[in-house]
Scaffold this active site. Structure first.
Site, PDB file in Angstrom:
ATOM      1  N   GLU A   1       0.874  -1.166   0.000  1.00 41.45           N
ATOM      2  CA  GLU A   1       0.000   0.000   0.000  1.00 41.45           C
ATOM      3  C   GLU A   1       0.918   1.226   0.000  1.00 41.45           C
ATOM      4  OE1 GLU A   1      -2.725   0.363   3.296  1.00 41.45           O
ATOM      5  OE2 GLU A   1      -3.498   2.267   2.501  1.00 41.45           O
TER       6      GLU A   1
ATOM      7  N   ARG B   1       5.286 -12.390   9.857  1.00 42.70           N
ATOM      8  CA  ARG B   1       5.984 -11.159   9.499  1.00 42.70           C
ATOM      9  C   ARG B   1       7.294 -11.038  10.266  1.00 42.70           C
ATOM     10  NH1 ARG B   1       3.601  -5.986   9.506  1.00 42.70           N
ATOM     11  NH2 ARG B   1       1.875  -6.826   8.363  1.00 42.70           N
TER      12      ARG B   1
ATOM     13  N   LYS C   1       4.348   0.849   9.421  1.00 42.69           N
ATOM     14  CA  LYS C   1       4.454   2.121   8.718  1.00 42.69           C
ATOM     15  C   LYS C   1       3.849   3.245   9.538  1.00 42.69           C
ATOM     16  CE  LYS C   1       3.114   0.192   4.815  1.00 42.69           C
ATOM     17  NZ  LYS C   1       2.589  -0.028   3.475  1.00 42.69           N
TER      18      LYS C   1
HETATM   19  P1  ATP Z   1       2.710  -2.154   7.929  1.00 40.81           P
HETATM   20  O1  ATP Z   1       1.895  -2.795   8.983  1.00 40.81           O
HETATM   21  O2  ATP Z   1       4.155  -2.032   8.233  1.00 40.81           O
HETATM   22  O3  ATP Z   1       2.117  -0.892   7.409  1.00 40.81           O
HETATM   23  P2  ATP Z   1       1.502  -3.592   5.844  1.00 40.81           P
HETATM   24  O4  ATP Z   1       1.383  -5.064   5.901  1.00 40.81           O
HETATM   25  O5  ATP Z   1       0.304  -2.779   6.090  1.00 40.81           O
HETATM   26  O6  ATP Z   1       2.700  -3.197   6.740  1.00 40.81           O
HETATM   27  P3  ATP Z   1       1.663  -3.401   3.038  1.00 40.81           P
HETATM   28  O7  ATP Z   1       2.122  -2.271   2.217  1.00 40.81           O
HETATM   29  O8  ATP Z   1       0.239  -3.749   3.016  1.00 40.81           O
HETATM   30  O9  ATP Z   1       2.140  -3.112   4.505  1.00 40.81           O
HETATM   31  O10 ATP Z   1       2.564  -4.677   2.745  1.00 40.81           O
HETATM   32  C1  ATP Z   1       2.941  -5.154   1.486  1.00 40.81           C
HETATM   33  C2  ATP Z   1       3.370  -6.583   1.635  1.00 40.81           C
HETATM   34  O11 ATP Z   1       4.477  -6.668   2.529  1.00 40.81           O
HETATM   35  C3  ATP Z   1       2.257  -7.424   2.215  1.00 40.81           C
HETATM   36  O12 ATP Z   1       2.175  -8.613   1.493  1.00 40.81           O
HETATM   37  C4  ATP Z   1       2.680  -7.650   3.639  1.00 40.81           C
HETATM   38  O13 ATP Z   1       2.203  -8.851   4.106  1.00 40.81           O
HETATM   39  C5  ATP Z   1       4.209  -7.622   3.535  1.00 40.81           C
HETATM   40  N1  ATP Z   1       4.790  -7.185   4.811  1.00 40.81           N
HETATM   41  C6  ATP Z   1       4.530  -6.050   5.488  1.00 40.81           C
HETATM   42  N2  ATP Z   1       5.197  -6.013   6.650  1.00 40.81           N
HETATM   43  C7  ATP Z   1       5.928  -7.161   6.708  1.00 40.81           C
HETATM   44  C8  ATP Z   1       6.839  -7.715   7.657  1.00 40.81           C
HETATM   45  N3  ATP Z   1       7.124  -7.088   8.793  1.00 40.81           N
HETATM   46  N4  ATP Z   1       7.374  -8.917   7.385  1.00 40.81           N
HETATM   47  C9  ATP Z   1       7.099  -9.539   6.242  1.00 40.81           C
HETATM   48  N5  ATP Z   1       6.260  -9.080   5.308  1.00 40.81           N
HETATM   49  C10 ATP Z   1       5.669  -7.910   5.528  1.00 40.81           C
HETATM   50 MG    MG Z   2      -1.421  -2.661   4.921  1.00 39.57          MG
END
Ligand code: ATP
Ligand code: MG
Length: 557
Positions: A33, A258, A268
């Protein structure tokens, strides 16, 4: 058919699917995102998705999951593309969830016509009440049995902007008594009168993640849709949506744990808070766990990929020691970084028996670990700088560096013996006077006499001024996200996480270097040229120290 050997549970699923003929190829995607910069957790996901495609000769798409315009920006889109390329990956296709807005809308209309979706007028609060709890079934919304025609009319008017935000949502009609809360008539569309960074004012209703994601996967003919564990409970919903509409295939959602690292935060939202509060200097602050921060800090992409490989993928949640990441960085840099001499806390050294205006250019290996790295020449003369830590007037026992009457080696140069000091008005040693042994050129004595200490140095006349920024953990506690009730994670911010050294003295070869170039400063650690660097004032970031804290941790375990 032979497939590459599976090295984790996801690869086992992929191999099984290929062997059974469920899929004939592998097509993954990385779906960020664009609401912030990517962090090292995303790097894990990138390495996993792009890595799978590579290993199985398949493809991996980049898809921006841009369905929430209130938090998304073009700056983030651009940084994400930069970071993925920098990590060394190329996407097969580039997509945006927003490119599917019309198609998603049409699918929603299709579902309304099939009696699978309805417009609900409950307030957010009422909707929560009606939803029930883990132990209590939910109640049907009073709007659940609206006619298809009425739903079509209301949904159309939602789209036309006739209603205020929060007054209506489109919901899937599934089962308010489902033990899985995600299946209790989840929202599919909400009203949001916010311009979108790509579609502008075209839409004032936006699709929800669960409705969007699986459909996007299916339209792109993704075979394995990999996400993190918190979506495990959403999988039945992912599958349910795909079965309500005519899609070209049914991707398989697979969840993994994760990544979390010690001494830093990883969401984020929290990283944004660090940036917005001014605690750090932007998303690419070298202390940040973002890919942009690590790049600026001097972490090589190979090290991030090696780290992702080392930690592997699993279903079990765990927090990885940040020292393991630093170990990977050090290992990579040891192979590749040129060695140079920079004095961080200089003190003047005068060689009394060296000719006054003489300059010698001495040979130095760029990297003893890599014979192909070649040699360079460094200037040596009567006045030098050495590290102030390398001299003590009153040396403690076993102090092998310089003190009065003691002999040490100047790296690549000569043996020297200290004789006297000159102090400043405050009584601090300002200058050390010494003599050198002209027979010891190159740093080895002819008579086989041994010295225990070796110092790095820089010729005073040729030295270039440098600022060196040294970094410590971003947070003082190992798990900064574990905060007690009523406390904020920001309380654990390490106020001492940056230390700026000014007046450092660098060897002149460093003037020619470019932003991002990485070096080992002999005896000090690994450093890289920062964006702020200028020809007459070099700026370096400390990437990682030479000390291997990981080896100790591993031994303890
Ligand atoms: P955050 O909670 O840090 O905002 P998010 O999962 O909302 O992370 P996205 O932009 O939706 O962030 O993530 C893109 C991809 O990266 C998704 O497939 C997510 O599962 C993966 N991802 C995000 N954070 C992690 C992490 N800490 N470890 C492994 N994969 C991750
Ligand atoms: Mg997200």
């Amino acid at each position: 058919m032979n497939y590459p050997e599976a090295s984790n549970f996801i690869e086992e699923i992929v191999t099984t699917d290929l062997a059974s003929g469920k899929w004939t190829h592998v097509h993954t995607r990385f779906p960020p995102e664009p609401n912030g910069y990517l962090h090292i957790g995303h790097a894990k996901s990138i390495c996993l998705n792009f890595g799978l495609a590579k290993k199985y000769g398949g493809q991996c798409n980049l898809r921006f999951d841009d369905t929430n315009p209130s938090k998304e920006e073009t700056e983030y889109v651009d940084s994400i593309m930069d970071d993925i390329k920098w990590l060394g990956f190329e996407w097969s296709e580039l997509h945006y969830a927003s490119d599917y807005f019309q198609q998603l809308y049409d699918f929603a209309v299709h579902m309304i016509k099939e009696g699978k979706a309805y417009v609900c007028d409950l307030s957010a609060e009422d909707m929560r009440q009606f939803r029930g709890t883990l132990t209590e079934v939910g109640r049907n919304s009073p709007y659940r049995d609206r006619s298809v025609d009425e739903n079509l009319d209301l949904f159309e008017r939602m789209r036309l902007g006739e209603f205020d935000e929060g007054t209506h949502v489109l919901r899937a009609k599934i089962d308010m008594a489902s033990p899985n809360m995600n299946l209790r008539d989840p929202a599919m569309y909400r009203i949001m009168k916010v311009p979108h960074h790509r579609t502008g004012d075209t839409w004032c209703i936006y699709p929800m993640y669960d409705f969007t994601h699986g459909i996007n996967d299916a339209l792109e003919q993704i075979t394995h849709s990999i996400c993190t564990l918190e979506f495990e409970d959403h999988r039945p919903l992912y599958d349910w949506f795909l079965r309500q509409i005519p899609v070209p295939c049914y991707p398989h959602q697979i969840e993994f744990a994760r990544l979390n690292l010690t001494y830093t935060v990883m969401s984020k939202r929290k990283l944004l808070q660090l940036v917005m509060s001014g605690a750090v200097n932007g998303w690419d602050d070298p202390r940040m766990p973002t890919i942009a921060g690590m790049r600026r800090r001097g972490y090589p992409p190979e090290a991030l990929r090696a780290f992702a490989e080392k930690i592997g993928v699993a279903k079990m949640f765990s927090t990885i020691d940040i020292e393991l990441l630093q170990f990977c960085v050090r290992e990579q840099l040891n192979k590749t970084a040129h060695r140079v001499m920079v004095v961080l806390r200089p003190i003047k050294l005068i060689i009394d028996n060296y000719p006054d205006d003489h300059v010698e250019w001495l040979d130095a290996d760029n990297n003893p670990e890599d014979p192909d790295a070649g040699k360079r020449q460094i200037p040596f003369c009567k006045e030098l700088f050495i590290e102030s830590d390398d001299f003590k007037e009153d040396p403690p026992p076993k102090y092998f560096r310089l003190s009065i009457g003691k002999e040490i080696r100047l790296k690549h140069a000569y043996y020297i013996t200290a004789h006297s000091v000159v102090k400043d008005d405050c009584g601090h040693v300002a200058t050390i006077h010494c003599t050198y042994d002209p027979e010891s050129r190159g740093g080895w004595s002819k008579d086989g006499r041994k010295v225990l200490g070796t110092s790095h140095w820089v010729s005073a006349k040729h030295a270039v001024e440098a600022e060196v920024r040294c970094y410590d953990h971003l947070f003082t506690q190992q798990n900064p996200e574990d905060v007690a009730e009523g406390h904020d994670f920001m309380e654990g911010f390490n106020q001492q996480s940056i230390q700026t050294l000014i007046g450092c003295k660098a060897e002149p070869s460093l003037v020619e270097k470019n932003v991002g170039n990485r070096f080992q400063f002999l005896r000090q650690g690994y450093f890289c040229v920062d964006n702020d660097s200028q020809r007459d004032k070099l700026v370096f970031n400390q990437t990682v120290t030479l000390k291997d804290a990981w080896a100790k941790i591993e031994k303890k375990n």
